[in-house]
Design an enzyme around this catalytic site. Structure first.
Site, short mmCIF file in Angstrom:
data_model
loop_
_atom_site.label_atom_id
_atom_site.label_comp_id
_atom_site.label_asym_id
_atom_site.label_seq_id
_atom_site.Cartn_x
_atom_site.Cartn_y
_atom_site.Cartn_z
N ASN A 150 28.23 20.98 39.98
CA ASN A 150 29.04 19.80 40.25
C ASN A 150 28.52 18.65 39.39
OD1 ASN A 150 30.46 17.62 41.27
ND2 ASN A 150 30.27 18.28 43.41
N HIS A 249 51.73 36.27 36.78
CA HIS A 249 52.28 35.71 38.01
C HIS A 249 51.96 34.22 38.07
CE1 HIS A 249 48.19 37.22 38.72
NE2 HIS A 249 48.02 36.13 39.45
N ASP A 329 44.59 37.88 32.25
CA ASP A 329 44.52 38.46 33.59
C ASP A 329 45.52 39.62 33.72
OD1 ASP A 329 43.40 38.26 36.29
OD2 ASP A 329 45.43 37.66 36.89
N GLU A 358 42.33 42.15 30.63
CA GLU A 358 41.77 42.76 31.84
C GLU A 358 42.50 44.06 32.14
OE1 GLU A 358 41.06 42.04 36.64
OE2 GLU A 358 42.74 41.07 35.60
N ASP A 425 35.43 39.67 40.69
CA ASP A 425 36.25 40.63 41.43
C ASP A 425 35.46 41.80 41.98
OD1 ASP A 425 38.77 39.39 41.22
OD2 ASP A 425 39.09 40.19 39.21
#
Length: 605
Positions: A150, A249, A329, A358, A425
């Site tokens: 951060n 998507h 992706d 991917e 993932d």
């Protein structure tokens, strides 16, 4: 095919398809040829080739047995021409025992064929394996921005929780682009050469894979000026930056999908998605989704309007911010026409960008020279997990899976494969090892020294662990007391070894030990007379062995020891893959359980 002839060669195992990856273009003047035979069956293979209209000017090339798996051997050669390769006819001669058989496009014969040859017609530029040179063997570092650091608390969301809180699918910790920028010195000192950032565009959810605006940075990560500064400072530190393109998507708040929810059949964007019924509500019964997630509706990438929109997005971030490429992706779920068109348009304008797809299986469909440059190599991860973390396969089993993987691609492609141990993932590798740091070190040694481009998932280098999503997305620990400095030292040392020895980044591979749980291999370069050997004991008992080498000159330890190792010359016929390599001698080793030895040698006496 000959009939009625008693031969020992397993003809049914022989395979050559006159198409990628058995026939490929290194450049427009250089053709690569590969043929598969049964393991240990064929002793020599010769390629005969000639121009279509010059049959009398036949030439030949002895092929090299480049790799093998459990059932097959693979022979390879590359042939260069003075002009653009075209109209080249060819066939193979396969030698076994005292006999030879010839393979043409219609099968086997006992005599050289007189017609029905294989043929390569024309070397079109779009079929050339054209990838950025910087990606060859590059060291990647994958960052999940929300959990890295951060650097600007002013852009924190109101619901942001304390740094280091247990991750969930809903909570936010405050990581941002400014934080990555502030840690570039850390990444440079580690030896990182390319940053891969998971999605940073405006999106729903903390993972940002449900995009709402492809032309804006998500406010919780900062703004466009922050990205521009990050890219510029990374470039100043000799690091590339690639972004995550989620083009399969969108989120439900993306303007086109929001218009469908509002206007239903009258929406101008109803063809942008794969709708299954009206009225459309937020439900996977109404449209196709990624997986079965209703909040991530799948784009209709067969639509020309969608394709043009996505290409505009890809071009924008390269042109305006100088990013070095895209990680794409679920690339294998998108229409191939999108990637073919993207490659043509983007590579013409930006020849040094990387397109990284991917996929969780074979990447052959994506890596034919017309779509991706590289893929996320989960096949590599799976093999290392089974051998090291789970111990479910032997060293021979690992060697077979490695050989099968490498046989699937031209050598040039293998050098740029994105070799990962874990990601956002998957469970972290250390978690799969049940916290066993020695196992992690063995896996990292394999990752850093075998062919490909290794990727470090943020925090792995300091011992960060975690189960699968969302636990694998914990916050990066920055306090020294929170970091495992022993693991960090191993990563730093192995990355240094990789970068200091060109034969690791782009040299050849020979598997020289595969006994029980002990696996050894050589990375070497004939031209520079350079050789690196690694031997890994993934077993639970000490191992004593003799490891063959290709060079009989001086060998010295470069990892955990700096001792000199004596090369014992003599008969090496019985050693692993001795039918493939001209071993010059052996080095005796004693390895403790879960230990790796790395030695450097070179030159022949």
């Amino acid at each position: 095919m000959t009939k009625g002839v008693d031969v020992d060669m397993k003809m049914e195992a022989v395979e050559h398809k006159a198409a990628y990856p058995d026939l490929y273009l290194r450049n427009r003047n250089t053709l690569g040829f590969k043929i598969r035979t049964a393991r240990g069956d064929v002793k020599k293979c010769i390629l005969y080739y000639f121009s279509r209209d010059k049959t009398e000017q036949k030439k030949s090339a002895v092929m090299t047995k480049c790799c093998r798996d459990e059932f097959f051997d693979y022979f390879l050669t590359e042939v260069s021409f003075s002009q653009v390769a075209r109209y080249q006819k060819y066939y193979f001669a396969l030698f076994f025992g005292q006999e030879v058989r010839y393979l043409s496009a219609v099968g086997f014969s006992e005599m050289p064929p007189e017609d029905n040859y294989f043929e390569m017609v024309y070397a079109n530029q779009q079929n050339v394996l054209n990838f950025p040179e910087w990606a060859k063997g590059a060291v990647y570092y994958q960052i999940f921005p929300e959990r890295f650091y951060n650097g600007d608390r002013k852009n924190d969301r109101p619901e942001t929780v304390d740094w280091g809180t247990a991750p969930s699918r809903e909570n936010y910790m405050g990581g941002d682009l400014r934080g990555i920028c502030e840690k570039l010195d850390y990444l440079r000192q580690l030896g990182v050469e390319c940053l891969y950032l998971t999605p940073i565009f405006a999106a729903d959810f903390n993972h940002k894979y449900a995009t709402t605006d492809y032309f804006e940075i998500d406010p919780q990560f900062g703004d466009k000026d922050d990205l521009r500064e990050l890219v510029q400072k990374a470039h100043d530190s000799n690091m590339k930056v690639i972004l995550d393109g989620v083009f399969n998507h969108t989120g439900i708040h993306f303007f086109a999908f929001a218009d469908i929810l509002k206007n239903q059949q009258n929406s101008a964007y109803k063809d942008w998605y794969l709708l299954t019924q009206f009225p459309v509500t937020v439900s996977n019964a109404c449209y196709e989704c990624v997986g079965a997630y209703p909040y991530m509706p799948k784009l209709n990438t067969d639509s020309s309007a969608v394709r043009e929109f996505l290409l505009k997005v890809m071009d924008y971030w390269i042109a305006e911010f100088g990013i070095d490429g895209w990680r794409l992706d679920v690339a294998d779920e998108v229409e191939e026409s999108v990637w073919s068109l993207a490659r043509v348009r983007l590579k013409e304008k930006y020849p040094n960008i990387l397109l990284l797809g991917e996929t969780w299986g074979s990447g052959q469909r994506l890596l034919n020279g017309m779509q991706m440059d590289s893929i996320m190599n989960y096949t590599f991860r799976s093999a290392v997990c089974d051998f090291i973390a789970k111990g479910s396969i032997s060293a021979a089993g690992f060697a077979n899976r490695l050989g099968n993987m490498l046989a699937g691609y031209p050598p040039e492609i293998s050098h740029i494969m994105f070799n990962l141990l874990d990601s956002h993932d998957t469970a972290r590798f250390l978690f799969l090892c049940r916290g066993n740091k020695k196992k992690l070190i063995l896996a990292v040694a394999l990752q850093m020294l075998l062919p490909g481009a290794p990727s470090v998932y943020y925090g792995d280098e300091v011992g960060l662990t975690g189960d699968n999503d969302p636990d694998c997305r914990r916050c990066m620990p920055w306090g020294e007391a929170e970091q495992d400095m022993d693991i960090k030292a191993v990563y730093s040392r192995l990355i240094f070894i990789r970068k200091e020895n060109p034969c690791i980044r782009g040299g050849s591979l020979a598997v020289n030990v595969a006994d029980g749980q002990v696996f050894g291999f050589l990375r070497f370069d004939w031209e520079t007379q350079e050789e690196i050997m690694a031997v890994v004991n993934a077993g639970e008992t000490d191992a004593e062995l003799l490891a063959p080498v290709l060079f009989d000159g001086k060998h010295s330890g470069i990892f955990n020891d700096n001792k000199e190792y004596e090369v014992i010359t003599g008969n090496t016929a019985g050693f692993e893959n001795a039918d493939m390599w001209d071993y010059q001698g052996v080095i005796p080793f004693r390895l403790m359980p879960m230990e790796v030895k790395i030695v450097k040698g070179g030159a022949r006496k």
